[in-house]
Motif scaffolding. Sequence first.
Motif, PDB file in Angstrom:
ATOM      1  N   PRO B  21       0.969  -1.261  -0.180  1.00  0.00           N
ATOM      2  CA  PRO B  21      -0.125  -0.059  -0.055  1.00  0.00           C
ATOM      3  C   PRO B  21       0.857   1.221  -0.064  1.00  0.00           C
ATOM      4  N   PRO B  22       0.551   2.318  -0.640  1.00  0.00           N
ATOM      5  CA  PRO B  22       1.103   3.568  -0.497  1.00  0.00           C
ATOM      6  C   PRO B  22       1.310   4.035   0.863  1.00  0.00           C
ATOM      7  N   LEU B  28      -2.624   5.680   7.467  1.00  0.00           N
ATOM      8  CA  LEU B  28      -3.952   5.792   7.943  1.00  0.00           C
ATOM      9  C   LEU B  28      -4.721   4.505   8.269  1.00  0.00           C
ATOM     10  N   GLY B  29      -3.872   3.530   8.169  1.00  0.00           N
ATOM     11  CA  GLY B  29      -4.363   1.791   8.338  1.00  0.00           C
ATOM     12  C   GLY B  29      -5.679   1.550   7.613  1.00  0.00           C
ATOM     13  N   TRP B  30      -5.611   2.030   6.315  1.00  0.00           N
ATOM     14  CA  TRP B  30      -6.639   1.727   5.283  1.00  0.00           C
ATOM     15  C   TRP B  30      -6.529   0.494   5.040  1.00  0.00           C
ATOM     16  N   GLU B  31      -8.008  -0.467   4.995  1.00  0.00           N
ATOM     17  CA  GLU B  31      -7.987  -1.422   4.498  1.00  0.00           C
ATOM     18  C   GLU B  31      -9.342  -1.654   3.561  1.00  0.00           C
ATOM     19  N   VAL B  44     -14.371   1.035   3.058  1.00  0.00           N
ATOM     20  CA  VAL B  44     -13.074   0.829   3.482  1.00  0.00           C
ATOM     21  C   VAL B  44     -13.023   1.275   4.931  1.00  0.00           C
ATOM     22  N   ALA B  45     -11.947   0.803   5.588  1.00  0.00           N
ATOM     23  CA  ALA B  45     -11.741   1.081   7.040  1.00  0.00           C
ATOM     24  C   ALA B  45     -10.380   1.715   7.419  1.00  0.00           C
ATOM     25  N   PHE B  46     -10.423   2.282   8.556  1.00  0.00           N
ATOM     26  CA  PHE B  46      -9.017   2.845   8.805  1.00  0.00           C
ATOM     27  C   PHE B  46      -9.026   2.602  10.436  1.00  0.00           C
ATOM     28  N   ARG B  47      -7.680   2.754  10.827  1.00  0.00           N
ATOM     29  CA  ARG B  47      -7.466   2.773  12.132  1.00  0.00           C
ATOM     30  C   ARG B  47      -7.073   4.212  12.512  1.00  0.00           C
ATOM     31  N   ALA B  48      -7.663   5.097  13.198  1.00  0.00           N
ATOM     32  CA  ALA B  48      -7.366   6.464  13.761  1.00  0.00           C
ATOM     33  C   ALA B  48      -6.345   6.275  15.073  1.00  0.00           C
ATOM     34  N   THR B  71     -10.976   7.353   0.921  1.00  0.00           N
ATOM     35  CA  THR B  71     -12.015   6.691   0.516  1.00  0.00           C
ATOM     36  C   THR B  71     -12.820   6.981  -0.792  1.00  0.00           C
ATOM     37  N   LEU B  72     -12.816   8.216  -1.113  1.00  0.00           N
ATOM     38  CA  LEU B  72     -13.679   8.753  -2.454  1.00  0.00           C
ATOM     39  C   LEU B  72     -12.667   8.341  -3.573  1.00  0.00           C
TER      40      LEU B  72
END
Lengths: 147, 147
Positions: B21-22, B28-31, B44-48, B71-72
């Motif tokens: 992943p970039p 951002l913990g993007w999944e 999608v989900a993130f870890r804040a 997300t967008l």
Amino acid sequence: MTTHADRRGMFWDMVAGRVPPPPAAALLGWELVAVDPEAGTIEVAFRAGEQFANPVGVVQGGFLAAMLDDTLGPALVATLPEDQFAPTLDLHVQFLRPARPGRLVGRGRVVRRGRDVCFLAGELLGPDGDVVATATATVVVRTMGRH
Amino acid sequence: MTTHADRRGMFWDMVAGRVPPPPAAALLGWELVAVDPEAGTIEVAFRAGEQFANPVGVVQGGFLAAMLDDTLGPALVATLPEDQFAPTLDLHVQFLRPARPGRLVGRGRVVRRGRDVCFLAGELLGPDGDVVATATATVVVRTMGRH
């Protein structure tokens, strides 16, 4: 006469080193360059690390938005008494140019100070002084313990 | 028949683990939760993390903006051939509620796909399903080597 060193509140306590910077500011490499609370203007700088890069190696726009939020907000927060803060309601960013990781400078200003709603604006400049992104924000002033 | 596993391009290569992943997405913990390229929708989900917190302990709005950008954008990027990408021109975020550090879910959609300009929208939901922020974005589709 009130000098800057006498000022109290979230912003001034951080700038004077009495409290650590909030995690978000630390992550962005936030530093104060100049502030004029009477004029409602501020200049800050950020370190856009490689960890903010998108797949094509430029800073992901959202992190530029985060830097602009941390430019416009402080322009107002520097003017507030210590029991007030100002959450952002609305942030609009235009991405004019790609920004490479490195040092970016943010310039923010209070466009209009209402009774509790304030309108802010600013821009983010790359190493060569080109504007990479501009932003406007709407914020609302809150008093601690009264919300 | 083209299955998702057959798809190539920045988005699908990352989702399939063929490329990392970039950095911005990793930070951002993007999944990926779900994607429907035919419908132009994504979840999608993130870890804040706590490192995104502002002085009052909630996620700094700019990082919510970064999550919404991530997300967008992917709602559209998932629909593109592998030689195209789509820089964000313009991002507008409304912050509806404070968001505590933790897991946040992003829902994005392509509102209108023009010849090269696309309009995107979406929202970010907190752990209890409340919308914490909404966003719209304007992006332009670019073909690699032709810009």
